[in-house]
Design an enzyme around this catalytic site. Structure first.
Site, PDB file in Angstrom:
ATOM      1  N   LYS A 187      44.478  36.045  52.339  1.00  0.00           N
ATOM      2  CA  LYS A 187      44.663  36.418  50.928  1.00  0.00           C
ATOM      3  C   LYS A 187      44.361  37.896  50.741  1.00  0.00           C
ATOM      4  CE  LYS A 187      42.453  35.699  46.412  1.00  0.00           C
ATOM      5  NZ  LYS A 187      41.352  35.009  45.701  1.00  0.00           N
TER       6      LYS A 187
ATOM      7  N   ASP B 112      41.258  41.721  41.410  1.00  0.00           N
ATOM      8  CA  ASP B 112      41.587  40.561  40.577  1.00  0.00           C
ATOM      9  C   ASP B 112      40.911  40.698  39.225  1.00  0.00           C
ATOM     10  OD1 ASP B 112      42.341  38.150  39.542  1.00  0.00           O
ATOM     11  OD2 ASP B 112      40.886  36.982  40.691  1.00  0.00           O
TER      12      ASP B 112
ATOM     13  N   LYS C  39      38.849  38.070  33.415  1.00  0.00           N
ATOM     14  CA  LYS C  39      37.469  37.824  33.809  1.00  0.00           C
ATOM     15  C   LYS C  39      36.525  38.627  32.917  1.00  0.00           C
ATOM     16  CE  LYS C  39      38.343  37.388  38.833  1.00  0.00           C
ATOM     17  NZ  LYS C  39      37.756  36.077  39.109  1.00  0.00           N
TER      18      LYS C  39
ATOM     19  N   ASP D  13      38.276  40.730  46.862  1.00  0.00           N
ATOM     20  CA  ASP D  13      39.156  39.574  46.784  1.00  0.00           C
ATOM     21  C   ASP D  13      40.285  39.635  47.815  1.00  0.00           C
ATOM     22  OD1 ASP D  13      39.371  37.092  45.612  1.00  0.00           O
ATOM     23  OD2 ASP D  13      40.781  37.729  44.073  1.00  0.00           O
TER      24      ASP D  13
ATOM     25  N   ASP E   6      43.786  33.210  36.574  1.00  0.00           N
ATOM     26  CA  ASP E   6      42.731  33.643  37.484  1.00  0.00           C
ATOM     27  C   ASP E   6      42.668  32.777  38.743  1.00  0.00           C
ATOM     28  OD1 ASP E   6      40.662  35.259  38.311  1.00  0.00           O
ATOM     29  OD2 ASP E   6      39.112  34.153  37.227  1.00  0.00           O
TER      30      ASP E   6
ATOM     31  N   GLU F 161      44.947  32.745  41.065  1.00  0.00           N
ATOM     32  CA  GLU F 161      46.155  33.367  41.598  1.00  0.00           C
ATOM     33  C   GLU F 161      46.215  33.384  43.111  1.00  0.00           C
ATOM     34  OE1 GLU F 161      43.394  36.110  42.845  1.00  0.00           O
ATOM     35  OE2 GLU F 161      43.457  35.095  40.914  1.00  0.00           O
TER      36      GLU F 161
ATOM     37  N   ARG G 168      45.661  31.120  45.374  1.00  0.00           N
ATOM     38  CA  ARG G 168      46.375  29.981  45.967  1.00  0.00           C
ATOM     39  C   ARG G 168      47.884  30.107  45.788  1.00  0.00           C
ATOM     40  NH1 ARG G 168      42.974  25.986  42.413  1.00  0.00           N
ATOM     41  NH2 ARG G 168      41.598  27.771  42.753  1.00  0.00           N
TER      42      ARG G 168
END
Length: 464
Positions: A228, A233, A240, A251, A310, A312, A314
């Site tokens: 990933k 993010d 967030k 992230d 949030d 995202e 996956r």
């Protein structure tokens, strides 16, 4: 330069590793004046205690590091690494290791402790160097340390200097170093190439989303690593709060981990064919952002209802996993800083993993234990599959209720791996909250040494 071993030198000093129960025997081997010095210093070989021994010239001639009792040793990792910040520079050798495996562990810890991130401040103080202990695989240890240094550098770099383009450049530099091949699909070309969810997550940012596809090796079994690469993010339109956004430069820790592992594999010229897939995006906020309630079509064909922008990671992983699954490798591994639920379950030190393959699970658990790289299998609990099915689409990207978040995320990813029989997903944290031996505060690789250790038993080098 990543930490590595130093050449043997005539003036090398010795770091004695001393267990508490072995203190009397060890002091009995010392010259009377050295024994008096150790006694006067109050050295009891308690865990982490360091005693510097004077040399003939009045400087430091040697040192002793306490390992504590058996209980303390069972809790600790990389004991020798605790001494590295406190020893004077120059060449050192280890004494008192418990056989080749312990020597290898202590040597790796020493090299890992020599890491410093100095891109923005300082140059790092001169550190002591380690002569490779007899009987260890020095090139393998050095390659692992270099791969970990790469992972840490990538995670520690702030997002203003580590966006999708910079992550691509890091992959290209790694490919150039090892003679690998790289193909990158960027921006709107992702739609034409069949990666709609990678595009959707990254399209709000002026830093174009992309899929990085690196390949190395021409013979042997096949290993595909998917990481990933969400370079920052914000949470998207499900924004967030500030305190949850402060560490979101990490992230892309899954991408950093697989690139570090790829470096080690290629540096050691392991007999396999390696593929690394990194969906690199920034989950930003703008008028182009994907929205809660949107339904996206994935590369695999399933429709996905967006109930939280949030969740995202996956989404971008799903498209990359679908691509990997189209030419099924012998082993497929994904790594991601995916869920807070995983941290609640096992804390920051342990990397949970998910797989349906019992032999793979056993090999990874054994590798984690052998390499002091703690991992733990969590279940792919089939009854929770129903939580992924929202009714308006085939899949829900963020099931309501708040239960089993790490498990439902892993079940979601499994929906995109239908042809590859051997697959594991790691939900890592990628960050060391406080400094510990061999692990300075900041970005950290997790699960990679466990995977590396497991590879020989999982991939038959004789397969074509």
């Amino acid at each position: 330069m990543p930490p590595s071993f130093v050449p043997d030198a005539p003036g090398a000093r010795v770091l004695h590793l001393v267990a508490a129960e072995d203190l009397d025997r060890w002091t009995g081997t010392l010259a009377p004046e050295e024994r008096a010095w150790v006694t006067g210093a109050g050295f009891k070989a308690s865990v982490g205690a360091l005693c510097l021994l004077p040399g003939a010239d009045g400087g430091v001639g040697a040192a002793a590091l306490g390992l504590g009792d058996a209980q303390a040793r069972a809790r600790g990792r990389f004991a020798a690494a605790a001494a590295v910040p406190h020893l004077p520079e120059g060449a050192w050798r280890l004494d008192g290791t418990d056989g080749p495996e312990d020597a290898a562990e202590q040597a790796l810890g020493w090299l890992l402790a020599g890491y410093a991130f100095t891109r923005y401040a300082g140059t790092g103080r001169p550190l002591p160097g380690l002569i490779a202990p007899d009987g260890v695989d020095a090139p393998r240890i050095a390659a692992m340390a270099a791969g970990e240094a790469l992972t840490r550098d990538l995670i520690n770099t702030p997002s203003n200097d580590m966006g999708p383009d910079e992550l691509e450049q890091a992959a290209r530099a790694l490919a150039t170093e090892h003679g690998a091949r790289v193909a990158v699909t960027t921006g709107d070309a992702l739609l034409d190439a069949g990666f709609p969810m990678i595009h959707a997550v990254g399209r709000a940012s002026p830093r174009a989303p992309r899929l990085i596809d690196m390949a190395w090796g021409d013979a042997g079994p096949t290993l595909t690593l998917v990481g990933k690469g969400v370079c920052f993010d914000t949470g998207g339109l499900n924004l967030k709060p500030g305190n949850s956004m402060s560490l979101m430069k990490k992230d892309m820790g899954g991408a950093a981990a697989v690139l570090g592992l790829a470096h080690t594999i290629m540096a050691l010229a392991l007999p396999l064919r390696l593929r690394v897939l990194v969906p690199a995006v920034e989950n930003a906020v703008s008028g182009a952002a994907f929205r809660p309630g949107d339904i996206l079509r994935s590369r695999k064909g399933q429709s996905v209802e967006i109930n939280n922008t949030d969740a995202e990671g996956r989404l971008v992983l799903a498209d990359a996993l679908a691509l990997a699954d189209e030419t099924p490798p012998d082993l497929l591994v994904s790594m991601a800083t995916l869920t807070g639920a995983a941290r609640v379950a096992v804390g920051p030190d342990i990397a949970p993993f998910f797989t349906h393959d019992a032999a793979l699970a056993h090999a990874l658990a054994a590798g984690g234990q052998a390499m002091r790289d703690p991992v733990w299998q969590l279940p792919l609990h089939a009854p929770y599959e129903a939580m992924l099915e929202p009714g308006f689409a085939d899949l829900d990207n963020a099931p309501s209720g708040g239960f089993a978040g790490a498990i439902t995320a892993a079940l979601f990813l499994n929906r995109f791996v239908t042809e590859t029989p051997r697959y594991a997903h790691f939900d890592i944290y990628g960050w060391q909250p406080a400094a510990a031996p061999a692990r300075p505060k900041g970005g950290v690789g997790q699960g990679v040494r466990a995977i590396l250790h497991a590879l020989p038993g999982l991939l038959d080098a004789g397969d074509a």
